[in-house]
Design an enzyme around this catalytic site. Structure first.
Site, PDB file in Angstrom:
ATOM      1  NE  ARG A  34     -33.805  47.081 -19.508  1.00 36.48           N
ATOM      2  CZ  ARG A  34     -33.348  45.810 -19.093  1.00 36.48           C
ATOM      3  NH1 ARG A  34     -33.809  44.766 -19.872  1.00 36.48           N
ATOM      4  NH2 ARG A  34     -33.106  45.535 -17.946  1.00 36.48           N
ATOM      5  CG  ASP A  35     -36.368  44.126 -17.218  1.00 39.80           C
ATOM      6  OD1 ASP A  35     -36.755  43.460 -18.455  1.00 39.80           O
ATOM      7  OD2 ASP A  35     -35.612  43.611 -16.342  1.00 39.80           O
ATOM      8  CG  HIS A  93     -32.710  43.036 -12.275  1.00 37.77           C
ATOM      9  ND1 HIS A  93     -32.969  44.111 -12.849  1.00 37.77           N
ATOM     10  CD2 HIS A  93     -33.529  42.111 -13.041  1.00 37.77           C
ATOM     11  CE1 HIS A  93     -33.511  43.997 -14.120  1.00 37.77           C
ATOM     12  NE2 HIS A  93     -34.019  42.757 -14.085  1.00 37.77           N
ATOM     13  CG  HIS A 117     -37.757  39.615 -13.750  1.00 35.66           C
ATOM     14  ND1 HIS A 117     -38.519  40.213 -14.924  1.00 35.66           N
ATOM     15  CD2 HIS A 117     -36.253  40.072 -13.944  1.00 35.66           C
ATOM     16  CE1 HIS A 117     -37.665  41.021 -15.505  1.00 35.66           C
ATOM     17  NE2 HIS A 117     -36.259  40.786 -14.993  1.00 35.66           N
ATOM     18  CB  CYS A 140     -36.368  38.701 -20.039  1.00 31.76           C
ATOM     19  SG  CYS A 140     -34.973  38.333 -21.101  1.00 31.76           S
ATOM     20  CG  ASN A 173     -37.820  43.931 -13.197  1.00 33.83           C
ATOM     21  OD1 ASN A 173     -37.963  44.161 -14.495  1.00 33.83           O
ATOM     22  ND2 ASN A 173     -36.679  43.618 -12.978  1.00 33.83           N
TER      23      ASN A 173
HETATM   24  P1  HMG Z   1     -24.873  40.487 -32.975  1.00 35.37           P
HETATM   25  O1  HMG Z   1     -23.766  39.614 -32.327  1.00 35.37           O
HETATM   26  O2  HMG Z   1     -24.291  41.477 -33.972  1.00 35.37           O
HETATM   27  O3  HMG Z   1     -25.598  39.646 -33.829  1.00 35.37           O
HETATM   28  O4  HMG Z   1     -25.607  41.259 -31.707  1.00 35.37           O
HETATM   29  P2  HMG Z   1     -26.989  39.571 -34.140  1.00 35.37           P
HETATM   30  O5  HMG Z   1     -27.457  38.512 -35.368  1.00 35.37           O
HETATM   31  O6  HMG Z   1     -27.969  39.585 -33.152  1.00 35.37           O
HETATM   32  O7  HMG Z   1     -27.266  41.220 -34.877  1.00 35.37           O
HETATM   33  C1  HMG Z   1     -28.295  41.324 -35.680  1.00 35.37           C
HETATM   34  C2  HMG Z   1     -28.316  42.491 -36.263  1.00 35.37           C
HETATM   35  O8  HMG Z   1     -28.724  43.536 -35.277  1.00 35.37           O
HETATM   36  C3  HMG Z   1     -27.044  43.067 -37.368  1.00 35.37           C
HETATM   37  O9  HMG Z   1     -27.486  43.825 -38.281  1.00 35.37           O
HETATM   38  C4  HMG Z   1     -26.349  43.753 -36.349  1.00 35.37           C
HETATM   39  O10 HMG Z   1     -25.456  44.786 -36.744  1.00 35.37           O
HETATM   40  C5  HMG Z   1     -27.670  44.552 -35.707  1.00 35.37           C
HETATM   41  P3  HMG Z   1     -27.959  43.312 -39.688  1.00 35.37           P
HETATM   42  O11 HMG Z   1     -26.697  43.152 -40.337  1.00 35.37           O
HETATM   43  O12 HMG Z   1     -28.858  42.235 -39.866  1.00 35.37           O
HETATM   44  O13 HMG Z   1     -28.708  44.587 -40.400  1.00 35.37           O
HETATM   45  N1  HMG Z   1     -27.008  44.843 -34.049  1.00 35.37           N
HETATM   46  C6  HMG Z   1     -27.377  46.165 -33.670  1.00 35.37           C
HETATM   47  N2  HMG Z   1     -28.080  47.192 -33.995  1.00 35.37           N
HETATM   48  C7  HMG Z   1     -28.295  48.220 -33.323  1.00 35.37           C
HETATM   49  N3  HMG Z   1     -27.705  48.374 -31.753  1.00 35.37           N
HETATM   50  C8  HMG Z   1     -26.997  47.376 -31.627  1.00 35.37           C
HETATM   51  C9  HMG Z   1     -26.873  46.243 -32.128  1.00 35.37           C
HETATM   52  N4  HMG Z   1     -26.065  45.205 -32.411  1.00 35.37           N
HETATM   53  C10 HMG Z   1     -26.202  44.386 -33.342  1.00 35.37           C
HETATM   54  N5  HMG Z   1     -26.253  47.352 -30.341  1.00 35.37           N
HETATM   55  C11 HMG Z   1     -26.643  41.591 -29.643  1.00 35.37           C
HETATM   56  C12 HMG Z   1     -25.499  40.763 -30.336  1.00 35.37           C
HETATM   57  C13 HMG Z   1     -26.591  40.844 -28.357  1.00 35.37           C
HETATM   58  C14 HMG Z   1     -26.347  42.978 -29.658  1.00 35.37           C
HETATM   59  C15 HMG Z   1     -27.935  41.402 -30.390  1.00 35.37           C
HETATM   60  O14 HMG Z   1     -28.408  40.079 -30.799  1.00 35.37           O
HETATM   61  C16 HMG Z   1     -29.153  42.107 -29.644  1.00 35.37           C
HETATM   62  O15 HMG Z   1     -29.140  43.320 -29.630  1.00 35.37           O
HETATM   63  N6  HMG Z   1     -29.864  41.336 -28.884  1.00 35.37           N
HETATM   64  C17 HMG Z   1     -30.942  41.870 -27.880  1.00 35.37           C
HETATM   65  C18 HMG Z   1     -30.670  41.425 -26.432  1.00 35.37           C
HETATM   66  C19 HMG Z   1     -31.634  41.944 -25.519  1.00 35.37           C
HETATM   67  O16 HMG Z   1     -31.910  43.250 -25.711  1.00 35.37           O
HETATM   68  N7  HMG Z   1     -31.896  41.142 -24.400  1.00 35.37           N
HETATM   69  C20 HMG Z   1     -32.969  41.775 -23.502  1.00 35.37           C
HETATM   70  C21 HMG Z   1     -32.032  42.708 -22.478  1.00 35.37           C
HETATM   71  S1  HMG Z   1     -31.424  41.763 -21.261  1.00 35.37           S
HETATM   72  C22 HMG Z   1     -32.549  41.633 -20.014  1.00 35.37           C
HETATM   73  O17 HMG Z   1     -33.578  41.831 -20.075  1.00 35.37           O
HETATM   74  C23 HMG Z   1     -32.254  41.091 -18.843  1.00 35.37           C
HETATM   75  C24 HMG Z   1     -31.787  42.119 -17.750  1.00 35.37           C
HETATM   76  O18 HMG Z   1     -33.115  42.595 -17.444  1.00 35.37           O
HETATM   77  C25 HMG Z   1     -31.326  41.409 -16.310  1.00 35.37           C
HETATM   78  C26 HMG Z   1     -32.167  40.187 -16.017  1.00 35.37           C
HETATM   79  O19 HMG Z   1     -33.257  40.331 -15.628  1.00 35.37           O
HETATM   80  O20 HMG Z   1     -31.590  39.142 -15.569  1.00 35.37           O
HETATM   81  C27 HMG Z   1     -30.855  43.413 -17.946  1.00 35.37           C
HETATM   82 MG    MG Z   2     -34.728  41.989 -15.947  1.00 37.97          MG
END
Ligand code: HMG
Ligand code: MG
Length: 375
Positions: free
Chosen positions: A58-59, A278, A280, A311, A320
Site C-alpha cells: 500500500r504505502d 511508522h 519514512h 506519500c 518507509n
Molecule cells: P471526499 O471528501 O469525498 O472529497 O473524499 P473528494 O473531492 O476528495 O472526492 C473526490 C471523488 O472521490 C468523489 O467522486 C468521491 O465520491 C470519490 P466524484 O463525485 O468526483 O465522482 N470518493 C471515493 N471513491 C472511492 N473510495 C472512496 C472515496 N471517497 C471519495 N473512499 C477522501 C475525501 C480523503 C476520501 C479523498 O480525497 C481521498 O480518497 N483522498 C486520498 C487520500 C489518500 O489516499 N492519501 C494517502 C494515504 S495516507 C498516507 O499515505 C499516510 C500514511 O502512510 C501514514 C503516514 O505516513 O503518515 C497512512
Molecule cells: Mg506512510
C-alpha cells in the site's frame, strides 16, 4: 551548537530496567556492561518480540506513477506472506481520482478472501478506508465473503487457516495536512472515522488508526504539537481503534522529537502496546528514531520492503524505512521479528526491478551482495 545538545544528552541515557538487554547495552558505558552482563544473563527479557507491519503493497506502491498490474501487486503480497510477517497492508479504499494506483484494492481483498495464500504464520491483511464510501466498498466484500476471514473473537481462539482483515483510518496531526490529505479539517475527519471504526467492530474485525505528520509537516514544518497528537490518539482509541500508528510522513523526525512525542503519549495515559511507529526514511533518521521508540517500550513498527514508497500529499517524502534494514537492525539487538531476512532481501530486489527503480535497502543490497560473493 544549541541544536546538538539533545543528541549529547541522548548518549548519556540509561535504558530503563524493562528494556531488552541488547538495547540497554547499546546505551550503556563499557563498565555498565561489565557490571550488568551476568545479571542480564540470569534474567532473560521476554519483551523482545517485535511486530513488523509490512506496508509495501500500500504505502510502497500508492505513489508510483506508472500503473502496476494487479498480478504484480498480488505476487508481491503472496511473496511477503511467505516471509513470516504477520501483518501486510495490502490496499486502500480511497478515491481513485486522487490515488489511482490503489484502484484495484477491491480485487486484492477479494483475492485474499477467496484464495488460501500460503504463509508460515497467521496473517492480518490491512486496508485503508478513510470515509463511509471506502468503508462501504470494503464492507460489501467482507459481507459477500463472510466466513472467509477470521473475526477477532475467532483469532483469539486460535482458529487457523483463514486470513484476518483490518480496516485503517488516517488522521493528521496538523490542519494543513488534514485538508490536503483528507479534504476536511481534523474534527470532521474524526467524526468520519468514528463510523468506519464502528463498522469494523460490527464486523468483528480490527481497526487501525494512523496519525500522519506527527514529527513534522510539509506545510507547517516542525511546529507539530505532540499534545495534539496525544489528544487525537486518545479520541481514536476511545472510538474503538485497536492500534495507533504514529506516522513520520515526511521523515522529518529526529531522536529528541521522537522521545518528546512518546513521553507525551505516556503522559496522556496511552499504552505502548497500543502504539505502532511508522517512519519514512527521507532524512535517514528512521533507525535512530526506532531505537528511541524501542527504548521507550514500543514493539510494533511499520516498514516497506525495498524501502519503496512515498506519500502523494507530502512532496519530497521518500519511502518507509526498508523492512530489510529494520529486521537486520532489530536482530542485531537480539530482538525477534520472525521475518526471514534473506527472503525479504530477494523480494526487495524483485519489486525494485518491477518498478524500474534502484533497490533502496542498504541491508537488502548487502545481503544479496554477500550471497553472490559466497556463491
Ligand atoms: P471526499 O471528501 O469525498 O472529497 O473524499 P473528494 O473531492 O476528495 O472526492 C473526490 C471523488 O472521490 C468523489 O467522486 C468521491 O465520491 C470519490 P466524484 O463525485 O468526483 O465522482 N470518493 C471515493 N471513491 C472511492 N473510495 C472512496 C472515496 N471517497 C471519495 N473512499 C477522501 C475525501 C480523503 C476520501 C479523498 O480525497 C481521498 O480518497 N483522498 C486520498 C487520500 C489518500 O489516499 N492519501 C494517502 C494515504 S495516507 C498516507 O499515505 C499516510 C500514511 O502512510 C501514514 C503516514 O505516513 O503518515 C497512512
Ligand atoms: Mg506512510
Amino acid at each position: 551548537m544549541a541544536s546538538l545538545r539533545p543528541m549529547i544528552q541522548l548518549t548519556r541515557w540509561r535504558a530503563p530496567a524493562y528494556a531488552p538487554a541488547a538495547l540497554r547495552r547499546c546505551f550503556a558505558t563499557a563498565s555498565d556492561v561489565r557490571n550488568t552482563a551476568s545479571a542480564a544473563q540470569q534474567q532473560p527479557h521476554s519483551d523482545n518480540r517485535v511486530k513488523i507491519v509490512e506496508v509495501g503493497p500500500r504505502d510502497g506502491l500508492q505513489n508510483e506513477k506508472k500503473s502496476i498490474p494487479l498480478a504484480t501487486k498480488i505476487e508481491l503480497i503472496e511473496k511477503l506472506a511467505k516471509t513470516g510477517v504477520s501483518v501486510i497492508e495490502a490496499g486502500s479504499f480511497v478515491s481513485p481520482k486522487w490515488v489511482p494506483q490503489m484502484d484495484n484494492s477491491s480485487e486484492i481483498l477479494e483475492h485474499i478472501l477467496t484464495n488460501k495464500i500460503p504463509s508460515p504464520v497467521p496473517i492480518t491483511y490491512s486496508f485503508l478506508a478513510p470515509n463511509a464510501k471506502g468503508a462501504e466498498n470494503a464492507t460489501a466484500l467482507l459481507k459477500k465473503h463472510s466466513g472467509a476471514y477470521l473475526t477477532e473473537a475467532e483469532s483469539f481462539q486460535g482458529v487457523g487457516g483463514k486470513p484476518a482483515v483490518e480496516l485503517a483510518v488516517f488522521a493528521s496531526a496538523t490542519e494543513s495536512f488534514s485538508k490536503k490529505n483528507l479534504n476536511c479539517d481534523i474534527a470532521t475527519s474524526l467524526e468520519r472515522f468514528r463510523d468506519v471504526i464502528q463498522g469494523a467492530k460490527q464486523l468483528g474485525i480490527r481497526a487501525r488508526a494512523y496519525i500522519s505528520v506527527v514529527l513534522g509537516c510539509p506545510f507547517e514544518g516542525h511546529d507539530v504539537n505532540p499534545h495534539k497528537v496525544a489528544e487525537i490518539a486518545t479520541s481514536l482509541l476511545e472510538m474503538g481503534a485497536d492500534e495507533i500508528s504514529l506516522g513520520d510522513t515526511t521523515g522529518m523526525g529526529t531522536a529528541p522529537r521522537t522521545q518528546e512525542l512518546l513521553k507525551c503519549m505516556t503522559a496522556a495515559g496511552i499504552r505502548n502496546e497500543d502504539i505502532a511507529m511508522h517512519f519514512h526514511d527521507t532524512y535517514g533518521q528512521a533507525l535512530v528514531n526506532m531505537a528511541i521508540s524501542l527504548e521507550r517500550g514500543i514493539r510494533t513498527f511499520d516498514s516497506s520492503v525495498g524501502g519503496i514508497g512515498g506519500c502523494p500529499y507530502s512532496p519530497g517524502a521518500t519511502g518507509n524505512v526498508a523492512t530489510e534494514n529494520v529486521v537486520y537492525f532489530l536482530e542485531s539487538l537480539g530482538m525477534e521479528t520472525g521475518v526471514d531476512l534473506d527472503a525479504m532481501a530477494d523480494i526487495g530486489q524483485w519489486i525494485s526491478e518491477e518498478l524500474g527503480r534502484p533497490n533502496d535497502s542498504a541491508v537488502g543490497k548487502a545481503v544479496l551482495g554477500a550471497r553472490s560473493k559466497a556463491g
